[in-house]
Write a protein that holds these residues in place. Structure first.
Motif, PDB file in Angstrom:
ATOM      1  N   LEU A   1       0.685  -1.194   0.202  1.00  0.00           N
ATOM      2  CA  LEU A   1       0.038   0.042  -0.010  1.00  0.00           C
ATOM      3  C   LEU A   1       0.870   1.238  -0.046  1.00  0.00           C
ATOM      4  N   ILE A   2       1.982   1.300   0.862  1.00  0.00           N
ATOM      5  CA  ILE A   2       2.897   2.449   0.947  1.00  0.00           C
ATOM      6  C   ILE A   2       3.639   2.590  -0.527  1.00  0.00           C
ATOM      7  N   SER A   3       4.051   1.319  -1.060  1.00  0.00           N
ATOM      8  CA  SER A   3       4.686   1.629  -2.281  1.00  0.00           C
ATOM      9  C   SER A   3       3.863   2.291  -3.350  1.00  0.00           C
ATOM     10  N   PHE A   4       2.393   1.762  -3.294  1.00  0.00           N
ATOM     11  CA  PHE A   4       1.353   2.212  -4.206  1.00  0.00           C
ATOM     12  C   PHE A   4       1.239   3.751  -4.097  1.00  0.00           C
ATOM     13  N   PHE A   5       1.260   4.155  -2.851  1.00  0.00           N
ATOM     14  CA  PHE A   5       0.999   5.462  -2.583  1.00  0.00           C
ATOM     15  C   PHE A   5       2.473   6.254  -3.048  1.00  0.00           C
ATOM     16  N   ALA A   6       3.475   5.717  -2.952  1.00  0.00           N
ATOM     17  CA  ALA A   6       4.896   6.267  -3.548  1.00  0.00           C
ATOM     18  C   ALA A   6       4.823   6.616  -4.905  1.00  0.00           C
ATOM     19  N   CYS A   7       4.234   5.556  -5.475  1.00  0.00           N
ATOM     20  CA  CYS A   7       3.909   5.511  -7.220  1.00  0.00           C
ATOM     21  C   CYS A   7       3.171   7.001  -7.401  1.00  0.00           C
ATOM     22  N   ILE A   8       2.004   6.911  -6.817  1.00  0.00           N
ATOM     23  CA  ILE A   8       1.096   8.317  -7.198  1.00  0.00           C
ATOM     24  C   ILE A   8       1.942   9.464  -6.679  1.00  0.00           C
ATOM     25  N   THR A   9       2.706   9.608  -5.576  1.00  0.00           N
ATOM     26  CA  THR A   9       3.432  10.823  -5.452  1.00  0.00           C
ATOM     27  C   THR A   9       4.603  10.860  -6.283  1.00  0.00           C
ATOM     28  N   CYS A  10       5.275   9.932  -6.770  1.00  0.00           N
ATOM     29  CA  CYS A  10       6.012  10.280  -7.923  1.00  0.00           C
ATOM     30  C   CYS A  10       5.597  10.972  -9.114  1.00  0.00           C
ATOM     31  N   LEU A  11       4.558  10.350  -9.625  1.00  0.00           N
ATOM     32  CA  LEU A  11       3.773  10.833 -10.562  1.00  0.00           C
ATOM     33  C   LEU A  11       3.265  12.191 -10.482  1.00  0.00           C
ATOM     34  N   LEU A  12       3.020  12.547  -9.484  1.00  0.00           N
ATOM     35  CA  LEU A  12       2.604  14.242  -9.137  1.00  0.00           C
ATOM     36  C   LEU A  12       3.779  14.964  -9.015  1.00  0.00           C
ATOM     37  N   PHE A  13       5.156  14.539  -8.475  1.00  0.00           N
ATOM     38  CA  PHE A  13       6.244  15.243  -8.328  1.00  0.00           C
ATOM     39  C   PHE A  13       6.738  15.450  -9.815  1.00  0.00           C
ATOM     40  N   ILE A  14       6.688  14.358 -10.781  1.00  0.00           N
ATOM     41  CA  ILE A  14       7.159  14.436 -11.995  1.00  0.00           C
ATOM     42  C   ILE A  14       6.379  15.598 -12.750  1.00  0.00           C
ATOM     43  N   TYR A  15       5.068  15.650 -12.531  1.00  0.00           N
ATOM     44  CA  TYR A  15       4.140  16.568 -13.396  1.00  0.00           C
ATOM     45  C   TYR A  15       4.417  17.897 -12.691  1.00  0.00           C
ATOM     46  N   THR A  16       4.463  18.076 -11.450  1.00  0.00           N
ATOM     47  CA  THR A  16       4.937  19.218 -10.867  1.00  0.00           C
ATOM     48  C   THR A  16       5.954  19.958 -11.360  1.00  0.00           C
ATOM     49  N   ALA A  17       7.037  19.223 -11.645  1.00  0.00           N
ATOM     50  CA  ALA A  17       8.421  19.622 -12.123  1.00  0.00           C
ATOM     51  C   ALA A  17       8.423  19.944 -13.547  1.00  0.00           C
ATOM     52  N   GLN A  18       7.362  19.350 -14.225  1.00  0.00           N
ATOM     53  CA  GLN A  18       7.127  19.883 -15.604  1.00  0.00           C
ATOM     54  C   GLN A  18       6.751  21.168 -15.636  1.00  0.00           C
ATOM     55  N   ARG A  19       5.932  21.722 -14.517  1.00  0.00           N
ATOM     56  CA  ARG A  19       5.429  22.998 -14.714  1.00  0.00           C
ATOM     57  C   ARG A  19       6.383  23.991 -13.954  1.00  0.00           C
ATOM     58  N   ARG A  20       7.383  23.385 -13.607  1.00  0.00           N
ATOM     59  CA  ARG A  20       8.372  24.680 -12.926  1.00  0.00           C
ATOM     60  C   ARG A  20       9.552  25.025 -14.024  1.00  0.00           C
ATOM     61  N   THR A  21       8.905  25.681 -14.721  1.00  0.00           N
ATOM     62  CA  THR A  21      10.014  25.963 -15.920  1.00  0.00           C
ATOM     63  C   THR A  21      11.357  26.718 -15.770  1.00  0.00           C
ATOM     64  N   ALA A  22      11.451  27.281 -14.672  1.00  0.00           N
ATOM     65  CA  ALA A  22      12.595  28.061 -14.265  1.00  0.00           C
ATOM     66  C   ALA A  22      13.546  27.192 -13.381  1.00  0.00           C
ATOM     67  N   ALA A  23      12.969  26.266 -12.811  1.00  0.00           N
ATOM     68  CA  ALA A  23      13.809  25.557 -11.751  1.00  0.00           C
ATOM     69  C   ALA A  23      15.188  24.735 -12.555  1.00  0.00           C
ATOM     70  N   VAL A  24      16.157  24.823 -11.405  1.00  0.00           N
ATOM     71  CA  VAL A  24      17.424  24.371 -12.199  1.00  0.00           C
ATOM     72  C   VAL A  24      17.428  22.796 -11.912  1.00  0.00           C
ATOM     73  N   GLY A  25      17.572  22.107 -13.111  1.00  0.00           N
ATOM     74  CA  GLY A  25      17.698  20.700 -12.971  1.00  0.00           C
ATOM     75  C   GLY A  25      16.117  19.924 -13.114  1.00  0.00           C
ATOM     76  N   ARG A  26      15.133  20.561 -13.529  1.00  0.00           N
ATOM     77  CA  ARG A  26      13.853  20.068 -13.624  1.00  0.00           C
ATOM     78  C   ARG A  26      13.817  18.823 -14.261  1.00  0.00           C
ATOM     79  N   ARG A  27      14.531  18.599 -15.388  1.00  0.00           N
ATOM     80  CA  ARG A  27      14.320  17.410 -15.982  1.00  0.00           C
ATOM     81  C   ARG A  27      15.261  16.495 -15.373  1.00  0.00           C
ATOM     82  N   GLU A  28      16.309  16.609 -14.917  1.00  0.00           N
ATOM     83  CA  GLU A  28      17.152  15.576 -14.131  1.00  0.00           C
ATOM     84  C   GLU A  28      16.347  15.266 -12.955  1.00  0.00           C
ATOM     85  N   MET A  29      15.656  16.123 -12.165  1.00  0.00           N
ATOM     86  CA  MET A  29      14.907  15.696 -10.889  1.00  0.00           C
ATOM     87  C   MET A  29      13.691  14.780 -11.600  1.00  0.00           C
ATOM     88  N   GLN A  30      13.182  14.958 -12.852  1.00  0.00           N
ATOM     89  CA  GLN A  30      12.227  14.197 -13.258  1.00  0.00           C
ATOM     90  C   GLN A  30      12.534  12.819 -13.241  1.00  0.00           C
TER      91      GLN A  30
END
Length: 321
Positions: A51-80
């Motif tokens: 269950l926790i691993s499943f929630f971690a998957c959802i969290t990762c997808l959320l972070f990947i999506y949010t990083a895409q919108r942070r256009t000026a953030a240093v290393g956003r592609r690498e963080m994704q």
């Protein structure tokens, strides 16, 4: 005098590691997980971790999506890419450590994926720390390509070590064939257990130097160090407390689910740290935001040409902010 370096016997006796699935040796666990019985008389040994691993998957997808919108953030592609690797790790953990797959061949393949993803995630953590120094233009083709390909190399290389260790394709990685009870494997021990510790240490050193000496700040450290502490707490649950939790619950749960949970919290702290030291959006110099000043401090007095008026028209020039 024999050294314990490379031995998995103690770890597998007291912990629930995916590496233990690779050894074709009937070792005796201190407390075997029984988990919970399903409706069809099946069994899920590690439901909490799933269950926790499943929630971690959802969290990762959320972070990947949010990083895409942070256009000026240093290393956003690498963080994704880093969080994509953690996503692969979390998905494979459901199958490798969930305790509902009992076919050894399938279990070995998922365990190898989790082990390879663990090593790759550790490497990508170091890469992201280096990217923050902007030695190469972050987000550029070269930086993203090197990040992805090097992470992929770690994933394939360490994953192959795990598979070869399990299936004995070359008999290269069995470090003690005459004593199988030791479950000794130097390559696996180094890449799966020691390398992540070294990678996390390098990340802390590089980021501490970046924050203190380059950015000249202290506040981000209040996010960085708690993330590290959360990870350490998770490892304590995995390697120290797990046996007591398992015994106290008569095998229903153990410390692996708490290790998974605190690792997720640690990655959340890592995300918070990264967002704190980077910008969200580019500031367009061609666009000025002018706020009307209720008490302007600069006034231009324009005299009216009509001499019949004894007063003047006062035009306020707002202050740019």
């Amino acid at each position: 005098m024999s050294s314990n370096y490379g031995n998995f016997d103690s770890f597998c006796r007291y912990s629930n590691l995916p590496a233990c699935n690779l050894f074709d040796y009937d070792y005796q666990q201190h407390c075997a997980l029984r988990g919970f019985t399903t409706a069809g008389n099946g069994r899920i040994e590690n439901l909490g971790l799933m269950l926790i691993s499943f929630f971690a998957c959802i969290t990762c997808l959320l972070f990947i999506y949010t990083a895409q919108r942070r256009t000026a953030a240093v290393g956003r592609r690498e963080m994704q890419i880093l969080f994509f690797s953690y996503l692969i790790l979390s998905i494979s953990a459901i199958f490798a450590s969930g305790g509902f797959i009992f076919n050894r061949t399938i279990l070995v393949y998922f365990s190898a994926i989790e082990i390879g993803a663990t090593a790759a995630t550790a490497w990508l953590l170091v890469v992201n720390a280096i990217v923050a120094y902007q030695i190469l233009p972050d987000g550029g083709f070269l930086s993203v390509s090197l990040t992805f390909l090097s992470g992929l190399a770690f994933f394939i290389g360490v994953g192959y070590i795990a598979l070869d260790s399990a299936f004995n394709w070359t008999n290269t990685f069995d470090s003690a064939p005459s004593r199988p009870e030791l479950m000794r494997n130097y390559a696996l021990y180094t890449t799966y257990l020691l390398w992540p510790i070294l990678a996390i240490s390098l990340y802390l050193i590089l980021q501490f130097n970046l924050v203190v000496r380059v950015l000249r700040e202290r506040k981000p450290l209040l996010l960085l160090f708690p993330a590290f502490i959360l990870f350490v707490i998770g490892q304590i649950f995995e390697f120290v407390i797990s046996r007591y939790i398992c015994s106290g619950t008569t095998g229903h749960i153990d410390g692996s689910m708490f290790a998974c949970l605190f690792t997720l919290f640690s990655f959340g702290g890592l995300w918070a740290f990264w967002t704190d030291i980077t910008e969200d959006h580019w500031i367009d110099p061609a666009v000025e935001w002018v706020r009307p000043d209720p008490l302007p401090n600069m006034r231009e007095v324009i005299p009216l040409s009509n001499a019949n008026f004894s007063s003047s028209f006062v035009h306020s020039v707002p202050r740019n902010v």
